[in-house]
Design a protein around this motif. Structure first.
Motif, short mmCIF file in Angstrom:
data_model
loop_
_atom_site.label_atom_id
_atom_site.label_comp_id
_atom_site.label_asym_id
_atom_site.label_seq_id
_atom_site.Cartn_x
_atom_site.Cartn_y
_atom_site.Cartn_z
N ARG A 280 0.85 -1.19 0.00
CA ARG A 280 0.00 0.00 0.00
C ARG A 280 0.89 1.24 0.00
O ARG A 280 1.80 1.36 0.81
N GLU A 282 0.62 5.13 0.56
CA GLU A 282 -0.24 6.20 1.06
C GLU A 282 0.33 7.54 0.58
O GLU A 282 1.45 7.91 0.93
N THR A 310 -8.58 9.17 -0.06
CA THR A 310 -8.54 9.42 1.38
C THR A 310 -8.72 10.92 1.61
O THR A 310 -8.69 11.71 0.67
N ASN A 315 -4.74 6.34 -1.50
CA ASN A 315 -3.90 5.15 -1.33
C ASN A 315 -3.86 4.39 -2.64
O ASN A 315 -4.88 4.25 -3.32
#
Length: 591
Positions: A280, A282, A310, A315
């Motif tokens: 992942r 971010e 987000t 993400n």
């Protein structure tokens, strides 16, 4: 425009001899006529090639009316041809910088052992030779720059277009010709390449297979620092651009490795979170805009990606085919913009990617191992006992006339290198490390005798026997083999525990893919040993990524430290011939 010098060419089968270049390319004549079935009479293919050092030149004749596109990729150059039938062909090697040629179904692929960009690793030009034949001249080399020159009339794409079903069928043609040619080339170059292939009796499957280097190695990240670990967090230089959107990831595919590139706007930041089956990323300071939110079946290494908005940005979720950890299965680097103001977060995915960061001098040691008490007879008085250093056998596989597996490395060289490192670490810690060989030699020219002589060194009075090998897969299935595995044999009750300890410590130190334990009753060096024994395969020389690990000094340092640590752990916990833990704990299983 100045007249170009005529290239020095090697004629392919059936290719006409080139003439001197007369001047700039002329306007393309009318398209070639079609047959009644709608198939054009003109053909494209049968290139002529030559090499100058590491630069390989490939020349194609361009029939009247033919058009083409050029697409540089991480694995080579692709040509999509219209207006002529592409002659199906598979050739293993055109030169040092073109390791494979594939053609058919309207396209040609020239595989290079290094990645290509729009301007690096290749250059292209067109010319007209005497007689009026128009030619496309392609040059490849790791240090070349220029890309498509001003004389090129074809279109240059930043990535390859979709592959048609016909082209895919042509590209999947068996590589029998390519393998044979590549194997013959390497046999000429190798100092001691064996004359027979297959698996020798008493060795793990694939251990003595000579692998043809059909696949190019995985590309290095441009501008990356190999001595630094992948950064889990980072920030793009520049002022934040409110409302900046992130385009879809760009994809580069190489055998055994997929590269995903995110173009991050100035001022944005990222945090990489590996774990489970995927990764992942971010991102703050950018949003997903109006682009597609997901893609499926990207490659064998990347099953899918998707964007999840987000409050701070988005993400990016990459789902991989195999597990990732903070140290393995991926690598990343934030690279400066190639154009514009967007930095590139390049993330490579491969199950064979391991930890290649260097060890400090303080880390290249193991804790001291106390001496063993060797009691005489049945007396238990302190005065009746002598203390000696625990003895272990280190067996670097193969040697001398037997090179072992040959691919990215020669097995006998790497096993000796690692064996010497292991012995040095153990001796510094107070262990009597005895090597079956400490130079490039065989114990006997007869293979079975050689194996029996090695196993015979594993006698009572010695605490354990550890054999070091490199694995390999046949050329047709090289992408299926990667990582570390350890073999054991029920020759001794503690052999399985020794194998488990070695496997755990090497995986912990290297981050390599864990292939687990293997039990084989036929391995001579294990079967004929009378003490706890294990054979560890430290990687696959046949894999385009794992093979590079075996050429990396930092990886070999980590392998050696893992093996030495595993041996120390086994001695301290009683996983040894004596069954007495030197650390004061309870004896090992089977006692």
């Amino acid at each position: 425009m100045p007249v170009q010098a005529a290239p020095s060419l090697r004629l392919g089968p059936g290719a006409p001899a080139p003439s001197a270049v007369t001047g700039p390319a002329q306007a393309a004549p009318a398209p070639a006529p079609l047959t009644l079935t709608g198939v054009q009479n003109a053909t494209f293919g049968t290139p002529r090639s030559s090499s100058d050092g590491n630069t390989t030149r490939v020349v194609f004749d361009l029939p009247a009316g033919v058009t083409y596109t050029l697409a540089p990729t991480f694995g080579g150059l692709r040509l999509d041809v219209a207006g002529a039938r592409v002659l199906p062909a598979v050739t293993a090697r055109l030169g040092p910088s073109v390791t494979e040629y594939r053609a058919g179904g309207g396209q040609v692929t020239l595989v290079t052992p290094f990645p290509l960009s729009l301007s690096d690793g290749w250059r292209a030009s067109e010319a007209t030779i005497l007689g009026g034949t128009r030619v496309l001249i392609l040059e490849f080399g790791a240090t070349l720059a220029g890309g498509a020159g001003p004389t090129v009339k074809g279109t240059v794409l930043s990535g390859p277009p979709a592959t048609s079903a016909a082209a895919q069928a042509a590209l999947n043609t068996p590589l029998a010709q390519a393998q044979a040619a590549a194997q013959a080339t390497r046999a000429d170059d190798a100092n001691d390449a064996p004359t027979t292939h297959g698996t020798a009796p008493g060795l793990p499957p694939g251990d003595s297979v000579v692998v043809a280097p059909v696949l190019p190695p995985a590309p290095a990240l441009p501008g990356a620092d190999a001595d630094k670990p992948s950064a889990l967090v980072g920030r793009v230089p520049g002022a934040l651009q409110p409302g900046a959107s992130l385009g879809a990831p760009r994809v580069g595919k190489n055998p055994g490795l997929t590269r995903m590139v995110l173009d991050l706007p100035p001022g944005s930041s990222y945090r990489i979170v590996p774990g489970g089956v995927g990764l992942r990323v971010e991102i703050t300071g950018a949003n997903s805009g109006a682009i597609a939110q997901t893609a499926q079946n990207v490659s064998p290494e990347v099953r899918s990606w998707r964007y999840e908005p987000t409050s701070a940005g988005l993400n990016v979720i990459f789902v991989t085919g195999t597990p990732t950890t903070p140290r393995s299965g991926w690598r990343a680097q934030l690279l400066a913009p190639s154009s514009g103001d967007r930095s590139r977060l390049a993330i490579d995915f491969s199950p064979a990617l391991a930890d290649l960061t260097p060890l400090s001098a303080r880390e290249k040691v193991i804790a001291a191992v106390p001496p063993m008490s060797m009691t005489r007879g049945t007396a238990i008085l302190a005065l009746s006992a002598s203390f000696v250093r625990p003895r272990v056998i280190i067996d670097p596989g193969h040697g001398g006339v037997d090179p072992g597996a040959v691919g990215s490395i020669v097995e006998k060289q790497v096993t000796l290198d690692v064996g010497l490192r292991v012995a040095g670490l153990l001796r510094a810690a107070g262990v009597d490390a005895v090597m079956t060989r400490d130079s490039d030699r065989e114990l006997s020219r007869d293979k079975n005798t050689d194996l029996n002589m090695r196993a015979a060194m594993g006698t009572p009075g010695t605490q354990m026997y550890v054999s070091i090998h490199v694995n390999a897969m046949p050329a047709a299935s090289v992408l299926r083999g990667y990582g570390v595995e350890t073999w054991w044999n029920p020759n001794h009750p503690l052999s399985a525990a020794l194998a488990q300890t070695l496997q755990q410590e090497v995986i912990a130190e290297t981050g390599a893919f864990n292939q687990g334990l293997r039990n084989n009753r036929s391995l001579a060096v294990l079967r004929n040993s009378r003490i706890p024994a294990a054979l560890i395969e430290i990687g696959y020389t046949s894999h385009p990524v794992d093979g590079l690990n075996l050429r990396d000094n930092n990886y070999l340092d980590r392998v050696a430290l893992g093996i030495a640590t595993g041996i120390r752990t086994a001695l301290m916990t009683g996983v040894s011939a004596s069954g007495v833990p030197l650390g004061g704990g309870v004896g090992g299983a089977g006692k």
